[in-house]
Write a protein that holds these residues in place. Structure first.
Motif, PDB file in Angstrom:
ATOM      1  N   LEU A  66       0.846  -1.196   0.000  1.00  0.00           N
ATOM      2  CA  LEU A  66       0.000   0.000   0.000  1.00  0.00           C
ATOM      3  C   LEU A  66       0.880   1.243   0.000  1.00  0.00           C
ATOM      4  O   LEU A  66       1.715   1.428   0.879  1.00  0.00           O
ATOM      5  CB  LEU A  66      -0.902  -0.010   1.241  1.00  0.00           C
ATOM      6  N   LEU A  68      -0.483   4.489  -0.241  1.00  0.00           N
ATOM      7  CA  LEU A  68      -1.198   5.661   0.281  1.00  0.00           C
ATOM      8  C   LEU A  68      -0.844   6.891  -0.556  1.00  0.00           C
ATOM      9  O   LEU A  68      -0.860   6.827  -1.778  1.00  0.00           O
ATOM     10  CB  LEU A  68      -0.898   5.834   1.775  1.00  0.00           C
ATOM     11  N   ARG A 213      -0.632  -6.567   4.027  1.00  0.00           N
ATOM     12  CA  ARG A 213      -1.350  -6.042   5.174  1.00  0.00           C
ATOM     13  C   ARG A 213      -0.562  -4.862   5.741  1.00  0.00           C
ATOM     14  O   ARG A 213       0.658  -4.848   5.687  1.00  0.00           O
ATOM     15  CB  ARG A 213      -1.526  -7.129   6.237  1.00  0.00           C
ATOM     16  N   THR A 214      -1.299  -3.913   6.292  1.00  0.00           N
ATOM     17  CA  THR A 214      -0.676  -2.754   6.915  1.00  0.00           C
ATOM     18  C   THR A 214      -1.094  -2.721   8.375  1.00  0.00           C
ATOM     19  O   THR A 214      -2.223  -3.093   8.720  1.00  0.00           O
ATOM     20  CB  THR A 214      -1.099  -1.453   6.202  1.00  0.00           C
ATOM     21  N   THR A 225      -4.760  -3.302  10.137  1.00  0.00           N
ATOM     22  CA  THR A 225      -5.826  -2.409   9.683  1.00  0.00           C
ATOM     23  C   THR A 225      -6.675  -3.146   8.636  1.00  0.00           C
ATOM     24  O   THR A 225      -6.443  -4.307   8.314  1.00  0.00           O
ATOM     25  CB  THR A 225      -5.252  -1.129   9.065  1.00  0.00           C
ATOM     26  N   HIS A 226      -7.654  -2.436   8.069  1.00  0.00           N
ATOM     27  CA  HIS A 226      -8.529  -3.026   7.055  1.00  0.00           C
ATOM     28  C   HIS A 226      -8.097  -2.662   5.639  1.00  0.00           C
ATOM     29  O   HIS A 226      -8.836  -2.930   4.680  1.00  0.00           O
ATOM     30  CB  HIS A 226      -9.968  -2.558   7.275  1.00  0.00           C
ATOM     31  N   SER A 227      -6.911  -2.088   5.496  1.00  0.00           N
ATOM     32  CA  SER A 227      -6.509  -1.558   4.190  1.00  0.00           C
ATOM     33  C   SER A 227      -6.355  -2.626   3.118  1.00  0.00           C
ATOM     34  O   SER A 227      -6.419  -2.327   1.924  1.00  0.00           O
ATOM     35  CB  SER A 227      -5.192  -0.779   4.331  1.00  0.00           C
ATOM     36  N   HIS A 228      -6.140  -3.886   3.535  1.00  0.00           N
ATOM     37  CA  HIS A 228      -5.912  -4.953   2.568  1.00  0.00           C
ATOM     38  C   HIS A 228      -7.195  -5.640   2.123  1.00  0.00           C
ATOM     39  O   HIS A 228      -7.160  -6.494   1.231  1.00  0.00           O
ATOM     40  CB  HIS A 228      -4.998  -6.021   3.177  1.00  0.00           C
ATOM     41  N   VAL A 232     -11.737  -2.153   0.541  1.00  0.00           N
ATOM     42  CA  VAL A 232     -10.864  -0.977   0.546  1.00  0.00           C
ATOM     43  C   VAL A 232      -9.957  -0.980  -0.674  1.00  0.00           C
ATOM     44  O   VAL A 232      -9.813   0.041  -1.365  1.00  0.00           O
ATOM     45  CB  VAL A 232     -10.035  -0.918   1.844  1.00  0.00           C
ATOM     46  N   ASN A 241      -4.979   5.744  -2.406  1.00  0.00           N
ATOM     47  CA  ASN A 241      -5.213   4.301  -2.322  1.00  0.00           C
ATOM     48  C   ASN A 241      -4.446   3.521  -3.378  1.00  0.00           C
ATOM     49  O   ASN A 241      -4.849   2.438  -3.771  1.00  0.00           O
ATOM     50  CB  ASN A 241      -6.705   3.980  -2.442  1.00  0.00           C
ATOM     51  N   ARG A 243      -1.477   1.135  -4.790  1.00  0.00           N
ATOM     52  CA  ARG A 243      -0.667   0.042  -4.237  1.00  0.00           C
ATOM     53  C   ARG A 243       0.027  -0.697  -5.368  1.00  0.00           C
ATOM     54  O   ARG A 243      -0.409  -0.679  -6.518  1.00  0.00           O
ATOM     55  CB  ARG A 243      -1.506  -0.897  -3.378  1.00  0.00           C
TER      56      ARG A 243
END
Length: 376
Positions: A66, A68, A213-214, A225-228, A232, A241, A243
């Motif tokens: 990710l 960001l 995963r982050t 977190t839920h970023s993966h 999302v 967002n 990646r």
């Protein structure tokens, strides 16, 4: 250039001080691992990773990390490509392209103001990733300008709102969603085949555990977190967002280093790259970062003269004044130092808070220069 990946042991041998910073961060629970890409004068120095993904697997150069806000310059490059073609005026009011935006004091906000973070949009909650694109834009369009703000006269880094607006400007001109524009007209042209603003569900399923995963540091523990998650990862956000593997963001900066071309694919003209990377916003206190930070168009310009040991999301103590790039919240950075012909992308999977992150990456970037003997 080679595309072979380096193991953690290779990284230790190639960049020993840099590896020490990464290892120290693992010990201090700032991250589980870091992915790193470095090229110097056209030669790949490092394309690898150290540490784990936090779920029992070694982090590798192929992990889809990710980025960001480190992906913001990709959106900026597409804005500049539309400008090159005469389809977009950088100094035009946003309302020329999105009439419903030009309300509540925002009538004078231009594309240039958005790219330099001097627009002053009210920090409303966008609703991303829960809301659909049109609902997000409606919230931003209806919101007012910040009180007593004159566009261009003050500065405040905008993590997402202005970038949704820029993405909508491109959509209004082209008709394709902005994630498709960036994917088809930039990433695929540069061989960035694993880089996405929004990962399609079928691609997400193929990647499986390659999706990183982050983790966020809470109570001295790194919590996932839920970023993966597919919800999302599949939600487009032009400012936050993106990646992909670090090496592919490195390809992007190698393109800019070479005046807008890489491997025979021209993305921008040299004069447009020069425009993008000039110091357009200078000596202004950024009201988000609470520090003076200079900006080009969608990129942060080396600001060590404002305090090399305090500037947020800087490029280390040895970067040249022409260095440009962008960081991602508490986790990543990509940059190009034209004077040294250096490209660096570093992506950590731990977000330890702003102070710890800035200290960690200041040490990391400084160590890269020292390992490469570019600190003299």
């Amino acid at each position: 250039m080679t595309s072979e990946s380096d193991s953690a042991e290779d990284l230790r041998q190639i960049l020993p001080r840099t590896f020490g910073v990464i290892e120290g961060g693992i010990e201090r629970r700032l991250h589980h691992g870091v992915q790193l890409y470095v090229s110097l004068r056209g030669e790949v120095i490092c394309n690898g990773a150290a540490g784990t993904d936090g779920a029992g697997r070694s982090l590798t150069a192929d992990t889809v990390m990710l980025w960001l806000s480190s992906g913001k310059p990709l959106t900026a490059v597409m804005v500049l490509q539309f400008h090159e073609r005469g389809e977009l005026d950088l100094h035009a009011p946003v309302g020329r392209y999105i009439p419903e935006f030009a309300v509540n004091g925002k009538e004078q906000v231009t594309i240039w103001h958005l790219l330099t973070h001097t627009a002053g949009l009210e920090p409303v909650a966008s609703g991303w990733p829960r809301l659909e694109w049109d609902e997000i834009l409606d919230r931003i369009n209806r919101a007012p300008l910040q009180e007593d703000w004159v566009p261009g006269k003050r500065a405040a880094y905008d993590p997402s709102r202005g970038w949704f607006v820029l993405g909508e400007v491109l959509r209004r001109i082209d008709s394709r969603p902005v994630d498709r524009i960036v994917r088809e007209d930039l990433c695929e042209q540069l061989g960035m085949h694993d880089s996405w603003m929004a990962v399609p569900k079928q691609v997400y399923d193929i990647y499986g555990p390659r999706i990183a995963r982050t983790y966020s540091l809470r109570d001295d523990r790194l919590e996932e977190t839920h970023s993966h998650t597919p919800e999302v990862a599949g939600a487009p956000s032009p400012g936050g967002n993106f990646r992909g593997p670090a090496r592919e963001l490195g390809y992007f900066y190698e393109m800019l280093l070479r005046g807008g071309e890489r491997d025979g694919r021209r993305i921008l003209r040299p004069e447009t790259v020069a425009l993008m990377t000039q110091r357009h916003r200078r000596d202004m206190v950024d009201e988000t970062f609470r520090h003076k930070v200079d900006f080009g168009l969608g990129v942060m310009i080396d600001s060590n003269h404002h305090g090399a040991k305090t500037v947020p999301y800087g490029y280390g103590l040895h970067s040249s004044e022409r260095t440009f790039g962008h960081g991602g919240a508490q986790s990543s950075i990509g940059f190009c130092d034209p004077e040294n012909e250096l490209v660096v992308v570093a992506i950590a999977n731990g977000c330890p808070g702003e102070p710890k992150h800035n200290r960690r990456f200041r040490e990391l970037n400084t160590a890269i220069y020292e390992d490469l003997r570019l600190d003299g």
